[in-house]
Design a protein around this motif. Structure first.
Motif, PDB file in Angstrom:
ATOM      1  N   MET A   1       0.820  -1.188   0.000  1.00 30.89           N
ATOM      2  CA  MET A   1       0.000   0.000   0.000  1.00 30.89           C
ATOM      3  C   MET A   1       0.869   1.259   0.000  1.00 30.89           C
ATOM      4  SD  MET A   1      -3.091  -0.496  -0.349  1.00 30.89           S
ATOM      5  CE  MET A   1      -3.982  -1.974  -0.562  1.00 30.89           C
ATOM      6  N   ARG A   2       1.962   1.200   0.754  1.00 26.00           N
ATOM      7  CA  ARG A   2       2.848   2.370   0.764  1.00 26.00           C
ATOM      8  C   ARG A   2       3.452   2.615  -0.630  1.00 26.00           C
ATOM      9  NH1 ARG A   2       3.670   4.214   5.961  1.00 26.00           N
ATOM     10  NH2 ARG A   2       3.210   2.691   7.578  1.00 26.00           N
ATOM     11  N   HIS A   3       3.736   1.541  -1.350  1.00 27.89           N
ATOM     12  CA  HIS A   3       4.257   1.698  -2.709  1.00 27.89           C
ATOM     13  C   HIS A   3       3.210   2.364  -3.605  1.00 27.89           C
ATOM     14  CE1 HIS A   3       6.343   0.977  -6.430  1.00 27.89           C
ATOM     15  NE2 HIS A   3       5.284   0.341  -6.895  1.00 27.89           N
ATOM     16  N   LEU A   4       1.972   1.926  -3.510  1.00 28.42           N
ATOM     17  CA  LEU A   4       0.917   2.542  -4.319  1.00 28.42           C
ATOM     18  C   LEU A   4       0.717   4.000  -3.925  1.00 28.42           C
ATOM     19  CD1 LEU A   4      -1.739  -0.304  -4.592  1.00 28.42           C
ATOM     20  CD2 LEU A   4      -0.094   0.460  -6.304  1.00 28.42           C
ATOM     21  N   LEU A   5       0.830   4.296  -2.646  1.00 26.59           N
ATOM     22  CA  LEU A   5       0.735   5.683  -2.201  1.00 26.59           C
ATOM     23  C   LEU A   5       1.870   6.511  -2.806  1.00 26.59           C
ATOM     24  CD1 LEU A   5      -0.702   7.766  -0.438  1.00 26.59           C
ATOM     25  CD2 LEU A   5       0.812   7.070   1.432  1.00 26.59           C
ATOM     26  N   ARG A   6       3.069   5.930  -2.843  1.00 23.91           N
ATOM     27  CA  ARG A   6       4.208   6.614  -3.471  1.00 23.91           C
ATOM     28  C   ARG A   6       3.929   6.844  -4.952  1.00 23.91           C
ATOM     29  NH1 ARG A   6       9.064   3.169  -2.771  1.00 23.91           N
ATOM     30  NH2 ARG A   6       7.698   2.738  -1.065  1.00 23.91           N
ATOM     31  N   MET A   7       3.346   5.859  -5.607  1.00 20.99           N
ATOM     32  CA  MET A   7       2.991   6.022  -7.027  1.00 20.99           C
ATOM     33  C   MET A   7       1.977   7.151  -7.201  1.00 20.99           C
ATOM     34  SD  MET A   7       4.883   3.903  -8.589  1.00 20.99           S
ATOM     35  CE  MET A   7       4.196   4.075 -10.200  1.00 20.99           C
ATOM     36  N   ALA A   8       1.019   7.248  -6.289  1.00 19.83           N
ATOM     37  CA  ALA A   8       0.015   8.303  -6.361  1.00 19.83           C
ATOM     38  C   ALA A   8       0.642   9.686  -6.207  1.00 19.83           C
ATOM     39  CB  ALA A   8      -1.065   8.079  -5.304  1.00 19.83           C
ATOM     40  N   SER A   9       1.770   9.767  -5.522  1.00 22.11           N
ATOM     41  CA  SER A   9       2.429  11.062  -5.344  1.00 22.11           C
ATOM     42  C   SER A   9       2.945  11.629  -6.676  1.00 22.11           C
ATOM     43  CB  SER A   9       3.570  10.960  -4.328  1.00 22.11           C
ATOM     44  OG  SER A   9       4.669  10.269  -4.866  1.00 22.11           O
ATOM     45  N   TYR A  10       3.056  10.791  -7.694  1.00 26.81           N
ATOM     46  CA  TYR A  10       3.468  11.226  -9.025  1.00 26.81           C
ATOM     47  C   TYR A  10       2.268  11.457  -9.954  1.00 26.81           C
ATOM     48  CZ  TYR A  10       8.158   9.810  -7.632  1.00 26.81           C
ATOM     49  OH  TYR A  10       9.356   9.711  -6.988  1.00 26.81           O
ATOM     50  N   SER A  11       1.101  11.597  -9.391  1.00 26.66           N
ATOM     51  CA  SER A  11      -0.113  11.696 -10.201  1.00 26.66           C
ATOM     52  C   SER A  11      -0.113  12.895 -11.143  1.00 26.66           C
ATOM     53  CB  SER A  11      -1.355  11.728  -9.321  1.00 26.66           C
ATOM     54  OG  SER A  11      -1.364  12.891  -8.524  1.00 26.66           O
ATOM     55  N   GLU A  57      -9.333   2.520  -2.473  1.00 28.27           N
ATOM     56  CA  GLU A  57      -9.101   3.965  -2.470  1.00 28.27           C
ATOM     57  C   GLU A  57      -9.096   4.498  -1.034  1.00 28.27           C
ATOM     58  OE1 GLU A  57     -10.856   8.161  -4.267  1.00 28.27           O
ATOM     59  OE2 GLU A  57     -11.910   6.288  -4.683  1.00 28.27           O
ATOM     60  N   PHE A  58     -10.014   4.039  -0.207  1.00 27.14           N
ATOM     61  CA  PHE A  58     -10.045   4.447   1.193  1.00 27.14           C
ATOM     62  C   PHE A  58      -8.741   4.069   1.886  1.00 27.14           C
ATOM     63  CE2 PHE A  58     -10.719   3.515   5.660  1.00 27.14           C
ATOM     64  CZ  PHE A  58     -11.282   4.708   6.110  1.00 27.14           C
ATOM     65  N   ILE A  59      -8.296   2.847   1.671  1.00 23.98           N
ATOM     66  CA  ILE A  59      -7.044   2.398   2.292  1.00 23.98           C
ATOM     67  C   ILE A  59      -5.880   3.270   1.827  1.00 23.98           C
ATOM     68  CG2 ILE A  59      -5.375   0.504   2.415  1.00 23.98           C
ATOM     69  CD1 ILE A  59      -7.820  -1.414   2.256  1.00 23.98           C
ATOM     70  N   LEU A  60      -5.826   3.559   0.528  1.00 26.78           N
ATOM     71  CA  LEU A  60      -4.724   4.370   0.001  1.00 26.78           C
ATOM     72  C   LEU A  60      -4.729   5.784   0.577  1.00 26.78           C
ATOM     73  CD1 LEU A  60      -4.547   3.374  -3.760  1.00 26.78           C
ATOM     74  CD2 LEU A  60      -2.840   2.967  -1.980  1.00 26.78           C
ATOM     75  N   THR A  61      -5.896   6.342   0.781  1.00 23.12           N
ATOM     76  CA  THR A  61      -5.952   7.710   1.301  1.00 23.12           C
ATOM     77  C   THR A  61      -5.742   7.756   2.809  1.00 23.12           C
ATOM     78  OG1 THR A  61      -8.366   7.631   1.404  1.00 23.12           O
ATOM     79  CG2 THR A  61      -7.378   8.591  -0.574  1.00 23.12           C
ATOM     80  N   HIS A  62      -5.717   6.596   3.465  1.00 24.72           N
ATOM     81  CA  HIS A  62      -5.515   6.546   4.927  1.00 24.72           C
ATOM     82  C   HIS A  62      -4.388   5.593   5.321  1.00 24.72           C
ATOM     83  CE1 HIS A  62      -9.651   8.044   4.450  1.00 24.72           C
ATOM     84  NE2 HIS A  62      -9.353   8.769   5.519  1.00 24.72           N
ATOM     85  N   VAL A  63      -3.404   5.431   4.462  1.00 29.55           N
ATOM     86  CA  VAL A  63      -2.310   4.489   4.722  1.00 29.55           C
ATOM     87  C   VAL A  63      -1.620   4.793   6.040  1.00 29.55           C
ATOM     88  CG1 VAL A  63       0.007   3.814   3.949  1.00 29.55           C
ATOM     89  CG2 VAL A  63      -1.885   3.844   2.337  1.00 29.55           C
ATOM     90  N   GLU A  64      -1.304   6.048   6.293  1.00 32.05           N
ATOM     91  CA  GLU A  64      -0.565   6.403   7.500  1.00 32.05           C
ATOM     92  C   GLU A  64      -1.338   6.062   8.777  1.00 32.05           C
ATOM     93  OE1 GLU A  64       2.584   7.193   7.465  1.00 32.05           O
ATOM     94  OE2 GLU A  64       2.530   7.088   5.289  1.00 32.05           O
ATOM     95  N   GLN A  65      -2.646   6.251   8.760  1.00 38.38           N
ATOM     96  CA  GLN A  65      -3.469   5.943   9.933  1.00 38.38           C
ATOM     97  C   GLN A  65      -3.678   4.436  10.111  1.00 38.38           C
ATOM     98  OE1 GLN A  65      -4.370   8.099   7.544  1.00 38.38           O
ATOM     99  NE2 GLN A  65      -4.809  10.066   8.495  1.00 38.38           N
ATOM    100  N   LEU A  66      -3.761   3.706   9.019  1.00 37.88           N
ATOM    101  CA  LEU A  66      -4.063   2.273   9.081  1.00 37.88           C
ATOM    102  C   LEU A  66      -2.831   1.424   9.312  1.00 37.88           C
ATOM    103  CD1 LEU A  66      -6.586   2.073   6.125  1.00 37.88           C
ATOM    104  CD2 LEU A  66      -7.117   1.917   8.559  1.00 37.88           C
ATOM    105  N   PHE A  67      -1.691   1.842   8.778  1.00 38.81           N
ATOM    106  CA  PHE A  67      -0.493   1.019   8.888  1.00 38.81           C
ATOM    107  C   PHE A  67       0.548   1.776   9.670  1.00 38.81           C
ATOM    108  CE2 PHE A  67      -2.659  -0.236   4.943  1.00 38.81           C
ATOM    109  CZ  PHE A  67      -2.897  -1.560   5.223  1.00 38.81           C
TER     110      PHE A  67
END
Length: 67
Positions: A1-11, A57-67
């Motif tokens: 999930m953190r990797h996907l979040l990192r990918m989203a940072s390049y959106s 999408e919910f998990i990706l937008t809340h990665v820091e809180q969930l993991f």
């Protein structure tokens, strides 16, 4: 999930924000035996994938809180 979040940072460059990543990855991350076994098609399959993508999408937008 953190990797996907990192990918989203390049959106801004890739247009792969959290929603698009969720649509692409949800069927793999939250595989549904109901779709595979019963052979859902059409609207039922679309609704199942839609729910999966909302969850991812919910998990990706809340990665820091969930993991």
């Amino acid at each position: 999930m953190r990797h996907l979040l990192r990918m989203a940072s390049y959106s801004s460059q890739t247009n792969m924000h959290a929603r698009n990543l969720a649509i692409v990855w949800a069927p793999n991350l939250l595989r549904s035996r109901d779709i595979e076994v019963s052979g859902f098609n059409g609207t039922a399959a679309f609704m199942e994938v839609r729910v999966q993508s909302i969850v991812v999408e919910f998990i990706l937008t809340h990665v820091e809180q969930l993991f």
